[in-house]
Design a protein around this motif. Structure first.
Motif, PDB file in Angstrom:
ATOM      1  N   ASP A  13      35.823 -39.197  39.689  1.00  0.00           N
ATOM      2  CA  ASP A  13      34.967 -38.085  40.076  1.00  0.00           C
ATOM      3  C   ASP A  13      34.985 -37.241  38.564  1.00  0.00           C
ATOM      4  O   ASP A  13      35.255 -37.431  37.371  1.00  0.00           O
ATOM      5  CB  ASP A  13      35.913 -37.444  40.921  1.00  0.00           C
ATOM      6  CG  ASP A  13      37.340 -36.957  40.397  1.00  0.00           C
ATOM      7  OD1 ASP A  13      37.772 -36.953  39.326  1.00  0.00           O
ATOM      8  OD2 ASP A  13      38.284 -36.602  41.212  1.00  0.00           O
ATOM      9  N   ASN A  18      40.342 -38.952  40.151  1.00  0.00           N
ATOM     10  CA  ASN A  18      40.272 -39.754  41.324  1.00  0.00           C
ATOM     11  C   ASN A  18      39.304 -40.947  40.945  1.00  0.00           C
ATOM     12  O   ASN A  18      38.144 -40.706  40.254  1.00  0.00           O
ATOM     13  CB  ASN A  18      39.749 -38.882  42.244  1.00  0.00           C
ATOM     14  CG  ASN A  18      40.863 -37.950  43.063  1.00  0.00           C
ATOM     15  OD1 ASN A  18      41.903 -38.178  43.335  1.00  0.00           O
ATOM     16  ND2 ASN A  18      40.496 -36.724  42.464  1.00  0.00           N
ATOM     17  N   LEU A  20      36.570 -43.772  42.772  1.00  0.00           N
ATOM     18  CA  LEU A  20      35.808 -44.150  44.096  1.00  0.00           C
ATOM     19  C   LEU A  20      36.140 -45.393  44.593  1.00  0.00           C
ATOM     20  O   LEU A  20      36.270 -46.524  43.725  1.00  0.00           O
ATOM     21  CB  LEU A  20      34.374 -44.099  44.021  1.00  0.00           C
ATOM     22  CG  LEU A  20      33.718 -44.088  45.291  1.00  0.00           C
ATOM     23  CD1 LEU A  20      33.780 -42.809  45.770  1.00  0.00           C
ATOM     24  CD2 LEU A  20      31.946 -44.075  44.879  1.00  0.00           C
ATOM     25  N   THR A 107      35.975 -43.600  49.923  1.00  0.00           N
ATOM     26  CA  THR A 107      36.625 -42.516  49.531  1.00  0.00           C
ATOM     27  C   THR A 107      37.170 -42.164  48.050  1.00  0.00           C
ATOM     28  O   THR A 107      37.132 -43.283  47.371  1.00  0.00           O
ATOM     29  CB  THR A 107      37.939 -42.626  50.343  1.00  0.00           C
ATOM     30  OG1 THR A 107      38.768 -41.290  50.376  1.00  0.00           O
ATOM     31  CG2 THR A 107      38.923 -43.739  49.953  1.00  0.00           C
ATOM     32  N   TRP A 108      37.510 -41.151  47.734  1.00  0.00           N
ATOM     33  CA  TRP A 108      38.111 -40.860  46.554  1.00  0.00           C
ATOM     34  C   TRP A 108      39.682 -40.979  46.489  1.00  0.00           C
ATOM     35  O   TRP A 108      40.366 -40.385  47.612  1.00  0.00           O
ATOM     36  CB  TRP A 108      37.827 -39.387  46.006  1.00  0.00           C
ATOM     37  CG  TRP A 108      36.210 -39.123  45.297  1.00  0.00           C
ATOM     38  CD1 TRP A 108      35.290 -38.338  46.276  1.00  0.00           C
ATOM     39  CD2 TRP A 108      35.688 -39.652  44.437  1.00  0.00           C
ATOM     40  NE1 TRP A 108      34.135 -38.716  45.594  1.00  0.00           N
ATOM     41  CE2 TRP A 108      34.291 -39.147  44.349  1.00  0.00           C
ATOM     42  CE3 TRP A 108      35.995 -40.478  43.368  1.00  0.00           C
ATOM     43  CZ2 TRP A 108      33.446 -39.816  43.351  1.00  0.00           C
ATOM     44  CZ3 TRP A 108      35.136 -40.487  42.361  1.00  0.00           C
ATOM     45  CH2 TRP A 108      33.846 -40.359  42.341  1.00  0.00           C
ATOM     46  N   ASN A 110      43.478 -40.907  44.414  1.00  0.00           N
ATOM     47  CA  ASN A 110      44.076 -40.442  43.201  1.00  0.00           C
ATOM     48  C   ASN A 110      44.210 -41.918  42.362  1.00  0.00           C
ATOM     49  O   ASN A 110      44.452 -42.899  42.764  1.00  0.00           O
ATOM     50  CB  ASN A 110      45.106 -39.737  43.257  1.00  0.00           C
ATOM     51  CG  ASN A 110      46.334 -40.405  43.757  1.00  0.00           C
ATOM     52  OD1 ASN A 110      46.929 -41.298  43.393  1.00  0.00           O
ATOM     53  ND2 ASN A 110      46.839 -39.720  44.618  1.00  0.00           N
TER      54      ASN A 110
END
Length: 146
Positions: A13, A18, A20, A107-108, A110
């Motif tokens: 991101d 984060n 993807l 989704t992102w 961590n």
């Protein structure tokens, strides 16, 4: 065994916190991976990585250097798979799921959680955030001498 090349793209991101990830639907259940998939005949590794990222996430990406290369023998499929993971950068598009029969979620995640799903041999803790990489070079057939 049949040789199968697979490409993945490591995308962060804007804050670099984060990664993807896509949740794939498999025969043995769902699982997370980086966006990616098999290289098609006549396609370069870079072309495959860009195409697969677009198909799985809806995002346009630019491919950077090589993050990792690893291989596995997938006995039940009769495949010798070589996995090429590239660092990438998002250049456009919107996150969408265009293949719901294959992808459940984009989704992102961590970095620490993503490391649990990115299968690279050896101790991989902290590897995602390191900046070391190897360049990806596509040599033209005309440049290769035998």
């Amino acid at each position: 065994m049949k040789r199968v090349d697979v490409t993945y793209v490591l995308l962060f991101d804007e804050l670099g916190e984060n990664v993807l990830m896509v949740k794939n639907q498999g025969k043995k259940g769902s699982y997370y991976t980086l966006p990616g998939g098999a290289v098609e005949p006549g396609e370069t590794l870079e072309e495959a990585a860009i195409r697969e990222a677009k198909e799985e996430t809806g995002l346009d990406v630019e491919i950077g250097d090589v993050f990792s290369v690893c291989e596995a023998f997938v006995e039940e499929r009769g495949h010798h798979a070589v996995f090429f993971t590239f660092r990438g950068k998002i250049t456009g598009g919107e996150i969408t799921i265009s293949m719901p029969e294959e992808i459940e979620e984009v989704t992102w995640m961590n970095v620490q959680d993503a490391e649990e799903y990115i299968h690279i041999t050896g101790n991989t803790k902290g590897l995602i955030k390191r900046s070391e990489s190897a360049p990806y070079l596509l040599r033209k057939r005309s440049d290769i001498t035998t």
